[in-house]
Design a protein around this motif. Sequence first.
Motif, short mmCIF file in Angstrom:
data_model
loop_
_atom_site.label_atom_id
_atom_site.label_comp_id
_atom_site.label_asym_id
_atom_site.label_seq_id
_atom_site.Cartn_x
_atom_site.Cartn_y
_atom_site.Cartn_z
N LEU A 50 0.81 -1.22 0.00
CA LEU A 50 0.00 0.00 0.00
C LEU A 50 0.85 1.27 0.00
CD1 LEU A 50 -2.72 -1.22 2.52
CD2 LEU A 50 -2.66 -1.46 0.03
N ASP A 51 1.90 1.32 0.81
CA ASP A 51 2.76 2.52 0.84
C ASP A 51 3.46 2.73 -0.49
OD1 ASP A 51 2.03 3.05 3.47
OD2 ASP A 51 3.78 2.02 4.31
N GLN A 52 3.92 1.63 -1.10
CA GLN A 52 4.62 1.74 -2.38
C GLN A 52 3.67 2.20 -3.49
OE1 GLN A 52 4.84 -0.65 -0.13
NE2 GLN A 52 6.89 -1.52 -0.04
N LEU A 53 2.44 1.66 -3.49
CA LEU A 53 1.46 2.09 -4.49
C LEU A 53 1.19 3.59 -4.37
CD1 LEU A 53 -1.06 -0.89 -4.38
CD2 LEU A 53 0.20 -0.09 -6.39
N ALA A 54 1.09 4.08 -3.15
CA ALA A 54 0.87 5.52 -2.95
C ALA A 54 2.08 6.32 -3.41
CB ALA A 54 0.57 5.80 -1.48
N LEU A 55 3.28 5.87 -3.04
CA LEU A 55 4.50 6.58 -3.43
C LEU A 55 4.62 6.70 -4.94
CD1 LEU A 55 7.33 7.80 -2.95
CD2 LEU A 55 8.20 5.45 -2.86
N TYR A 56 4.46 5.61 -5.65
CA TYR A 56 4.62 5.65 -7.11
C TYR A 56 3.61 6.58 -7.76
CZ TYR A 56 7.75 1.71 -6.34
OH TYR A 56 8.77 0.90 -5.90
N GLN A 57 2.39 6.57 -7.27
CA GLN A 57 1.38 7.47 -7.84
C GLN A 57 1.70 8.93 -7.52
OE1 GLN A 57 -2.80 5.65 -7.97
NE2 GLN A 57 -1.74 4.43 -6.40
N LYS A 58 2.21 9.21 -6.32
CA LYS A 58 2.62 10.58 -5.98
C LYS A 58 3.75 11.06 -6.87
CE LYS A 58 1.33 10.28 -1.09
NZ LYS A 58 1.84 10.18 0.29
N CYS A 59 4.54 10.11 -7.39
CA CYS A 59 5.66 10.45 -8.27
C CYS A 59 5.27 10.45 -9.75
CB CYS A 59 6.83 9.50 -8.02
SG CYS A 59 7.61 9.71 -6.40
N GLY A 60 3.98 10.34 -10.04
CA GLY A 60 3.51 10.47 -11.41
C GLY A 60 3.21 9.19 -12.16
N PHE A 61 3.38 8.04 -11.54
CA PHE A 61 3.07 6.77 -12.20
C PHE A 61 1.57 6.56 -12.20
CE2 PHE A 61 7.48 6.10 -11.09
CZ PHE A 61 7.97 5.31 -12.12
N ARG A 62 1.10 5.86 -13.23
CA ARG A 62 -0.32 5.49 -13.33
C ARG A 62 -0.42 3.98 -13.45
NH1 ARG A 62 -3.79 9.09 -16.27
NH2 ARG A 62 -5.34 7.69 -15.35
N MET A 63 -1.46 3.43 -12.87
CA MET A 63 -1.66 1.98 -12.97
C MET A 63 -1.90 1.61 -14.42
SD MET A 63 -3.85 0.93 -9.66
CE MET A 63 -3.44 1.63 -8.06
N ALA A 64 -1.24 0.53 -14.86
CA ALA A 64 -1.32 0.12 -16.26
C ALA A 64 -2.02 -1.23 -16.42
CB ALA A 64 0.07 0.07 -16.88
N TRP A 65 -1.65 -2.21 -15.62
CA TRP A 65 -2.26 -3.54 -15.69
C TRP A 65 -1.86 -4.35 -14.47
CZ3 TRP A 65 0.97 -7.94 -16.79
CH2 TRP A 65 2.27 -7.63 -17.18
#
Length: 150
Positions: A104-119
């Motif tokens: 959960l923390d990593q998913l939040a971090l990556y999205q805060k850094c501009g990543f979007r879920m792809a698959w």
Amino acid sequence: MNIRQLQAHEQPPMDLLLLADPSQKLVEEYVQRGLCFVYTREETVVGVYVLIQTRPETIELVNVAVAESHQGQGIGKQLVLHAIEEAKSRGYKTIEVGTGNSSLDQLALYQKCGFRMAWIDKDFFVRHYSEPIYENGIQLVDMVRLSQDI
């Protein structure tokens, strides 16, 4: 902030890399194929990340780890943002990252850094790890893949 690429004669910080991925075999394989960067504080390595080219214009961030004693200080975010800039400077057009459904923390971090879920790579951790892994009370089963055009 002192982030630098690990030199060929230096050993990768396996203790940190294994915090993000418990499979020593997999870590050794991708460290050998990739570019390893370390975050040092007072000459001590406290953070690490690894980039691997996956396609001609795509690079993947395969491991981001911060020593437990230094977590919660923004080092992980600095590492991710550095990885994005490093990928840009090397001419890549896309950067990808994968993390667990229970991370959960990593998913939040990556999205805060501009990543979007792809698959989602269903059952990734069941197929590639012999022992069940749990985070946040949730079994790690699926790999959530995120990407960012850079």
